[in-house]
Design a protein around this motif. Structure first.
Motif, PDB file in Angstrom:
ATOM      1  N   MET A 161       0.810  -1.206   0.000  1.00 35.39           N
ATOM      2  CA  MET A 161       0.000   0.000   0.000  1.00 35.39           C
ATOM      3  C   MET A 161       0.849   1.265   0.000  1.00 35.39           C
ATOM      4  O   MET A 161       0.407   2.306  -0.502  1.00 35.39           O
ATOM      5  N   THR A 162       2.052   1.199   0.556  1.00 36.28           N
ATOM      6  CA  THR A 162       2.939   2.359   0.534  1.00 36.28           C
ATOM      7  C   THR A 162       3.220   2.804  -0.899  1.00 36.28           C
ATOM      8  O   THR A 162       3.263   4.005  -1.197  1.00 36.28           O
ATOM      9  N   PHE A 163       3.389   1.848  -1.785  1.00 37.94           N
ATOM     10  CA  PHE A 163       3.662   2.175  -3.183  1.00 37.94           C
ATOM     11  C   PHE A 163       2.386   2.483  -3.963  1.00 37.94           C
ATOM     12  O   PHE A 163       2.402   3.281  -4.899  1.00 37.94           O
ATOM     13  N   ILE A 164       1.265   1.859  -3.585  1.00 37.82           N
ATOM     14  CA  ILE A 164       0.019   2.087  -4.320  1.00 37.82           C
ATOM     15  C   ILE A 164      -0.523   3.492  -4.076  1.00 37.82           C
ATOM     16  O   ILE A 164      -0.950   4.180  -5.012  1.00 37.82           O
ATOM     17  N   PRO A 205      -4.491  -5.465  -8.839  1.00 32.73           N
ATOM     18  CA  PRO A 205      -4.354  -5.333 -10.302  1.00 32.73           C
ATOM     19  C   PRO A 205      -5.301  -4.321 -10.943  1.00 32.73           C
ATOM     20  O   PRO A 205      -4.849  -3.496 -11.750  1.00 32.73           O
ATOM     21  N   PRO A 206      -6.609  -4.308 -10.620  1.00 34.24           N
ATOM     22  CA  PRO A 206      -7.469  -3.291 -11.236  1.00 34.24           C
ATOM     23  C   PRO A 206      -7.148  -1.870 -10.779  1.00 34.24           C
ATOM     24  O   PRO A 206      -7.382  -0.915 -11.520  1.00 34.24           O
ATOM     25  N   LEU A 207      -6.617  -1.707  -9.570  1.00 34.70           N
ATOM     26  CA  LEU A 207      -6.194  -0.381  -9.127  1.00 34.70           C
ATOM     27  C   LEU A 207      -4.993   0.096  -9.936  1.00 34.70           C
ATOM     28  O   LEU A 207      -4.933   1.255 -10.357  1.00 34.70           O
ATOM     29  N   LEU A 208      -4.045  -0.808 -10.159  1.00 31.70           N
ATOM     30  CA  LEU A 208      -2.869  -0.439 -10.951  1.00 31.70           C
ATOM     31  C   LEU A 208      -3.262  -0.066 -12.376  1.00 31.70           C
ATOM     32  O   LEU A 208      -2.638   0.798 -12.993  1.00 31.70           O
ATOM     33  N   ALA A 209      -4.314  -0.699 -12.886  1.00 33.27           N
ATOM     34  CA  ALA A 209      -4.752  -0.424 -14.255  1.00 33.27           C
ATOM     35  C   ALA A 209      -5.280   0.992 -14.419  1.00 33.27           C
ATOM     36  O   ALA A 209      -5.323   1.515 -15.540  1.00 33.27           O
ATOM     37  N   LEU A 210      -5.671   1.644 -13.325  1.00 34.89           N
ATOM     38  CA  LEU A 210      -6.217   2.996 -13.399  1.00 34.89           C
ATOM     39  C   LEU A 210      -5.155   4.082 -13.295  1.00 34.89           C
ATOM     40  O   LEU A 210      -5.440   5.252 -13.555  1.00 34.89           O
ATOM     41  N   SER A 211      -3.964   3.724 -12.892  1.00 35.53           N
ATOM     42  CA  SER A 211      -2.935   4.736 -12.698  1.00 35.53           C
ATOM     43  C   SER A 211      -2.470   5.309 -14.034  1.00 35.53           C
ATOM     44  O   SER A 211      -2.361   4.594 -15.030  1.00 35.53           O
ATOM     45  N   CYS A 212      -2.194   6.609 -14.037  1.00 34.63           N
ATOM     46  CA  CYS A 212      -1.716   7.251 -15.256  1.00 34.63           C
ATOM     47  C   CYS A 212      -0.193   7.380 -15.254  1.00 34.63           C
ATOM     48  O   CYS A 212       0.377   8.120 -16.043  1.00 34.63           O
ATOM     49  N   ALA A 213       0.462   6.659 -14.343  1.00 35.99           N
ATOM     50  CA  ALA A 213       1.931   6.612 -14.315  1.00 35.99           C
ATOM     51  C   ALA A 213       2.372   5.164 -14.491  1.00 35.99           C
ATOM     52  O   ALA A 213       1.551   4.236 -14.465  1.00 35.99           O
ATOM     53  N   SER A 214       3.637   4.972 -14.673  1.00 36.11           N
ATOM     54  CA  SER A 214       4.171   3.626 -14.820  1.00 36.11           C
ATOM     55  C   SER A 214       3.964   2.830 -13.530  1.00 36.11           C
ATOM     56  O   SER A 214       4.250   3.316 -12.430  1.00 36.11           O
ATOM     57  N   THR A 215       3.451   1.619 -13.668  1.00 36.00           N
ATOM     58  CA  THR A 215       3.227   0.752 -12.497  1.00 36.00           C
ATOM     59  C   THR A 215       4.212  -0.416 -12.473  1.00 36.00           C
ATOM     60  O   THR A 215       3.969  -1.414 -11.808  1.00 36.00           O
TER      61      THR A 215
END
Length: 316
Positions: free
Chosen positions: A160-163, A182-192
């Motif tokens: 969670m620190t990184f998310i 995984p679905p949370l990472l899919a919403l990020s507009c930066a590199s995951t």
């Protein structure tokens, strides 16, 4: 300039399992039934273990602890999902979403560690029966339980620190019925990329270490069972392990499929179906598996039912 285009997300929208209105009522009824059975089954296991002195052993201490984890695990997901079936707005606040993801990671990781601890306990009971009571003391059991929860909490903190540091811009619609990683990472507009490597690495270390413990324990257990001369003795030893192996197979099979594969192979629609199984169905099945396939638990349930019947008759 890039940072100025990043808007702060105050809430997310959970798409849920289906966008068809006619499916809401059946899904609500199904989830409510599963969650009710989960609570009743796991609370029943805890009550029976605490109320029967014959089950005050390390094996049933860990089984009761597993029931507590299953109640918490299911309660992180099921109530919010039930509300979404009844509400037109399927929103969840940013803080609520991060909190759900954090507690989900805590309990699913704790369950993995706890299943490994239970395998070690069975190894000591079957392979070293003379040393079992002196080694598996109440103090050691408590430390093993605390260690399992500590592993879950640390894993959640790292993830969670990184998310929470990721920028979320554009769409805030999560193609899932809860806030999974995984679905949370899919919403990020930066590199995951870093987040994906952390997810894969932590999942790999946890799965590898716990599965190795389970496999080594059951390898020794298998040899020990084969050396037992009587068929009755072998059957009793096997029955105490069969339920645990069933629980291990169900949880690890689904979590390995979910988190130990490249992000390019993720299919969120498929993942939603698999997620229902290990977040909602498995916590319901665990008490059924351990009660139906364990003679000592069945005997304890019968004795508990008899005591309750006697007390009810006395009241009437």
């Amino acid at each position: 300039m890039a940072e100025q285009n990043h808007t702060s997300v105050a809430e997310f929208i959970l798409e849920g399992l289906s966008d068809q209105a006619e499916m809401k009522a059946p899904l609500f009824a199904l989830f409510l039934l599963i969650y009710t059975v989960t609570l009743l089954g796991n609370v029943g296991i805890i009550v029976v273990i605490r109320g029967d002195p014959r089950l005050h052993t390390s094996m049933y201490f860990f089984l009761g602890s597993l029931s507590v984890v299953d109640i918490c695990f299911s309660s992180v997901i099921a109530p919010r999902t039930l509300v979404s079936f009844l509400s037109e707005r399927k929103t969840i606040s940013f803080v609520g979403c991060m909190g759900q993801a954090a507690f989900y990671i805590v309990f699913v990781t704790t369950e993995c560690f706890l299943l490994a601890v239970m395998a070690y306990d069975r190894y000591m009971a079957i392979c070293n029966p003379l040393l079992y009571s002196s080694v598996m003391t109440r103090r050691l059991c408590m430390w093993l339980l605390v260690g399992s929860y500590t592993g879950g909490v640390l894993t959640s903190i790292i993830q969670m620190t990184f998310i929470i540091r990721l920028p979320f811009c554009g769409s805030n619609v999560i193609n899932h019925f809860f806030c999974d990683v995984p679905p949370l990472l899919a919403l990020s507009c930066a590199s995951t990329y870093i987040n994906e490597m952390i997810l894969f690495s932590l999942a790999g270390v946890i799965e590898l270490s716990t599965i190795s413990t389970i496999l080594v324990s059951y390898t020794f257990i298998s040899f020990a069972i084969l050396r037992i001369r009587s068929a009755e003795g072998r059957q009793k030893a096997f029955s105490t392990c069969a339920s645990h192996l069933t629980a291990v197979t169900m949880l690890y099979g689904t979590t390995i499929f979910m988190y130990l594969r490249p992000s390019s192979s993720y299919s969120l629609n498929t993942d939603k179906v698999v997620s229902v199984f290990y977040t909602v169905v498995i916590p319901m099945l665990n008490p059924l598996i351990y009660s139906l396939r364990n003679q000592e638990v069945k005997d304890a349930l019968r004795r508990t039912a008899e005591r309750i019947t006697v007390r009810l008759r006395a009241l009437l």
